[in-house]
Design an enzyme around this catalytic site. Sequence first.
Site, PDB file in Angstrom:
ATOM      1  N   CYS A 162       0.955  12.972  -5.114  1.00 49.34           N
ATOM      2  CA  CYS A 162       1.270  14.333  -4.664  1.00 49.34           C
ATOM      3  C   CYS A 162       0.427  15.396  -5.363  1.00 49.34           C
ATOM      4  CB  CYS A 162       2.745  14.673  -4.811  1.00 49.34           C
ATOM      5  SG  CYS A 162       3.103  16.180  -3.896  1.00 49.34           S
ATOM      6  N   CYS A 368       1.391  17.311   2.612  1.00 48.01           N
ATOM      7  CA  CYS A 368       1.817  17.893   1.349  1.00 48.01           C
ATOM      8  C   CYS A 368       2.662  19.125   1.650  1.00 48.01           C
ATOM      9  CB  CYS A 368       0.568  18.276   0.546  1.00 48.01           C
ATOM     10  SG  CYS A 368       0.928  18.575  -1.178  1.00 48.01           S
TER      11      CYS A 368
HETATM   12  C1  FAD Z   1       6.854  15.211  -8.740  1.00 44.91           C
HETATM   13  C2  FAD Z   1       6.449  14.452  -7.511  1.00 44.91           C
HETATM   14  C3  FAD Z   1       6.471  15.092  -6.278  1.00 44.91           C
HETATM   15  C4  FAD Z   1       6.093  14.397  -5.136  1.00 44.91           C
HETATM   16  N1  FAD Z   1       6.171  15.059  -3.941  1.00 44.91           N
HETATM   17  C5  FAD Z   1       5.874  14.395  -2.798  1.00 44.91           C
HETATM   18  C6  FAD Z   1       6.034  15.033  -1.529  1.00 44.91           C
HETATM   19  O1  FAD Z   1       6.434  16.186  -1.457  1.00 44.91           O
HETATM   20  N2  FAD Z   1       5.725  14.332  -0.415  1.00 44.91           N
HETATM   21  C7  FAD Z   1       5.298  13.042  -0.479  1.00 44.91           C
HETATM   22  O2  FAD Z   1       5.055  12.455   0.560  1.00 44.91           O
HETATM   23  N3  FAD Z   1       5.118  12.404  -1.671  1.00 44.91           N
HETATM   24  C8  FAD Z   1       5.400  13.051  -2.823  1.00 44.91           C
HETATM   25  N4  FAD Z   1       5.284  12.407  -4.025  1.00 44.91           N
HETATM   26  C9  FAD Z   1       4.574  11.114  -4.079  1.00 44.91           C
HETATM   27  C10 FAD Z   1       5.409   9.898  -3.718  1.00 44.91           C
HETATM   28  O3  FAD Z   1       6.586   9.852  -4.486  1.00 44.91           O
HETATM   29  C11 FAD Z   1       4.561   8.654  -3.984  1.00 44.91           C
HETATM   30  O4  FAD Z   1       3.325   8.797  -3.292  1.00 44.91           O
HETATM   31  C12 FAD Z   1       5.250   7.386  -3.512  1.00 44.91           C
HETATM   32  O5  FAD Z   1       6.455   7.192  -4.232  1.00 44.91           O
HETATM   33  C13 FAD Z   1       4.333   6.180  -3.726  1.00 44.91           C
HETATM   34  O6  FAD Z   1       4.974   5.002  -3.335  1.00 44.91           O
HETATM   35  P1  FAD Z   1       4.519   3.593  -3.950  1.00 44.91           P
HETATM   36  O7  FAD Z   1       5.391   2.589  -3.318  1.00 44.91           O
HETATM   37  O8  FAD Z   1       3.048   3.449  -3.887  1.00 44.91           O
HETATM   38  O9  FAD Z   1       4.895   3.733  -5.501  1.00 44.91           O
HETATM   39  P2  FAD Z   1       6.355   3.931  -6.125  1.00 44.91           P
HETATM   40  O10 FAD Z   1       7.293   4.500  -5.124  1.00 44.91           O
HETATM   41  O11 FAD Z   1       6.140   4.663  -7.389  1.00 44.91           O
HETATM   42  O12 FAD Z   1       6.842   2.436  -6.411  1.00 44.91           O
HETATM   43  C14 FAD Z   1       6.145   1.550  -7.231  1.00 44.91           C
HETATM   44  C15 FAD Z   1       7.080   0.401  -7.569  1.00 44.91           C
HETATM   45  O13 FAD Z   1       6.314  -0.625  -8.229  1.00 44.91           O
HETATM   46  C16 FAD Z   1       7.082  -1.130  -9.290  1.00 44.91           C
HETATM   47  N5  FAD Z   1       6.228  -1.733 -10.307  1.00 44.91           N
HETATM   48  C17 FAD Z   1       5.540  -1.115 -11.277  1.00 44.91           C
HETATM   49  N6  FAD Z   1       4.922  -2.013 -12.052  1.00 44.91           N
HETATM   50  C18 FAD Z   1       5.203  -3.229 -11.539  1.00 44.91           C
HETATM   51  C19 FAD Z   1       4.846  -4.558 -11.915  1.00 44.91           C
HETATM   52  N7  FAD Z   1       4.117  -4.810 -13.011  1.00 44.91           N
HETATM   53  N8  FAD Z   1       5.302  -5.598 -11.157  1.00 44.91           N
HETATM   54  C20 FAD Z   1       6.059  -5.346 -10.058  1.00 44.91           C
HETATM   55  N9  FAD Z   1       6.427  -4.103  -9.680  1.00 44.91           N
HETATM   56  C21 FAD Z   1       6.007  -3.059 -10.421  1.00 44.91           C
HETATM   57  C22 FAD Z   1       7.869   0.084  -9.803  1.00 44.91           C
HETATM   58  O14 FAD Z   1       9.026  -0.307 -10.546  1.00 44.91           O
HETATM   59  C23 FAD Z   1       8.202   0.806  -8.512  1.00 44.91           C
HETATM   60  O15 FAD Z   1       9.449   0.419  -7.997  1.00 44.91           O
HETATM   61  C24 FAD Z   1       5.686  13.046  -5.203  1.00 44.91           C
HETATM   62  C25 FAD Z   1       5.686  12.398  -6.439  1.00 44.91           C
HETATM   63  C26 FAD Z   1       6.070  13.076  -7.585  1.00 44.91           C
HETATM   64  C27 FAD Z   1       6.087  12.370  -8.916  1.00 44.91           C
END
Ligand code: FAD
Length: 424
Positions: A162, A368
């Site tokens: 984000c 965004c």
């Molecule tokens: C402050 C903030 C504001 C945001 N605002 C927005 C917004 O307005 N709109 C929007 O669309 N997005 C927003 N986002 C971004 C969004 O939250 C992320 O892009 C999204 O969560 C990414 O998803 P992901 O599955 O890639 O990672 P995540 O959702 O972070 O999940 C990753 C997972 O992998 C697991 N993991 C980590 N290490 C390991 C390992 N070694 N082995 C197995 N599993 C592991 C973790 O435990 C976790 O469950 C925001 C994020 C933040 C922090």
Amino acid sequence: MSNHYQILVIGGGNAGLSVASKLLRKRSDLKIGIIDPSEKHYYQPAWTLVGAGIFDINKTVRNEKEVIPKNTTWIKEAVTEFTPKENKVKCLSGDEYTYDYLVVCPGIQLDWNKIEGLKNTLGINNVSSNYSFQHAPYTWEMIENFKGGTAVFTNPTTPIKCGGAPHKIMYLACDYWRKQGILDKCDVHYISGANLIFGVKEYAETLNKVLAKYNIHVHYGANVTAIKAQNKTVEFEIKEMDENLNKKLSSENAGCYGIVENSEMEELKKVTLNFDLCHAVPPQSAPDFIKNSPLRDIENPLGYVEVDKNTLQHTRFPNVFALGDCTNAPCSKTGAAIRKQAPVVVENLLAVMDNKVATAQYDGYSACPIPTQYGKLMLAEFDYSNTPKMTFPFNQAKPNWAMWILKTKILPWLYWNKILKGTA
Ligand SMILES: Cc1cc2nc3c(=O)[nH]c(=O)nc-3n(C[C@H](O)[C@H](O)[C@H](O)COP(=O)(O)OP(=O)(O)OC[C@H]3O[C@@H](n4cnc5c(N)ncnc54)[C@H](O)[C@@H]3O)c2cc1C
């Protein structure tokens, strides 16, 4: 219990659960294992709203076991090693799991330690970050109790999840202080590693007016190196800007960022600024176990998983796909991007499973939602071309109330009830 899965998903966050749910909706008999060590699942986009005092932090977290799709196996382990030539992963416990197909989505790593002093001062001394579940409520405490002085908001030099979050909270803080009648006593600074406020011209125009409205001092091309609690100082290095800077954007650029390429030839000026309140965002990179794996893009200094940016298939291991924050696809890293990536991964993975070619294409879509004041939000949508890709039949570059309701009410509901279940 067998340690072999037809499809192994690494990471049960936004991306992992969306993909697993969608796969099962297409083929209910798939044997899917999801490896994730975390007991908790977070809806991170609402942390900005928590920091702005309008969302309950407890509504941003659920037990992982309650959201893991039925008919999948949750393996509560942390992956440490990939051996893609043997279709195998190893976990912290030493246990190994094999697969026919692998989906990699463990998110992004927050490199707090890359800013000296930051980790130890978070949550005290008027230093906070919405990038932490634990500290987002303290952001609001700081904003609410601020009586004027210097307020600093930082944005790192790396791509982040984000890209808008570092400045979203700044606009809300300024609006709150305006309503309290103290904005003229607030000296607000935005210290950013980017060289512009937003990479899409139409949305940047709106935000530049917002920066001017709140009289925010912007320091572009700045790398924050230290946040020192005792002296209440933030230290950063800044490049002297020149007119051609737009031509020097790095290959990491996506709509939300405008990262300035590092150049050893450029003069860096060191600046120290005193602050009374600081919202900090850490530099970010691929999780270390990805950086150290054969799946990484060796050209990418931040170590992301190497995928074809359109098919999301690994460029060297065809039975491996990746999506979400961990990939080298040059899109903005958001949940909104994942909503468009997940169907592509599902379609392509099933095609490869059926000995067909992966033809579904992700176009780099990301969104965004940027609140510019309480009650008004600009929903910036764009794709790899960094041009607007608006969903609604009105000019989304103009902040409005309907998009505020979308962000604060509708999207959180959609996330828990539709997106994680693979129906949106
Ligand atoms: C402050 C903030 C504001 C945001 N605002 C927005 C917004 O307005 N709109 C929007 O669309 N997005 C927003 N986002 C971004 C969004 O939250 C992320 O892009 C999204 O969560 C990414 O998803 P992901 O599955 O890639 O990672 P995540 O959702 O972070 O999940 C990753 C997972 O992998 C697991 N993991 C980590 N290490 C390991 C390992 N070694 N082995 C197995 N599993 C592991 C973790 O435990 C976790 O469950 C925001 C994020 C933040 C922090």
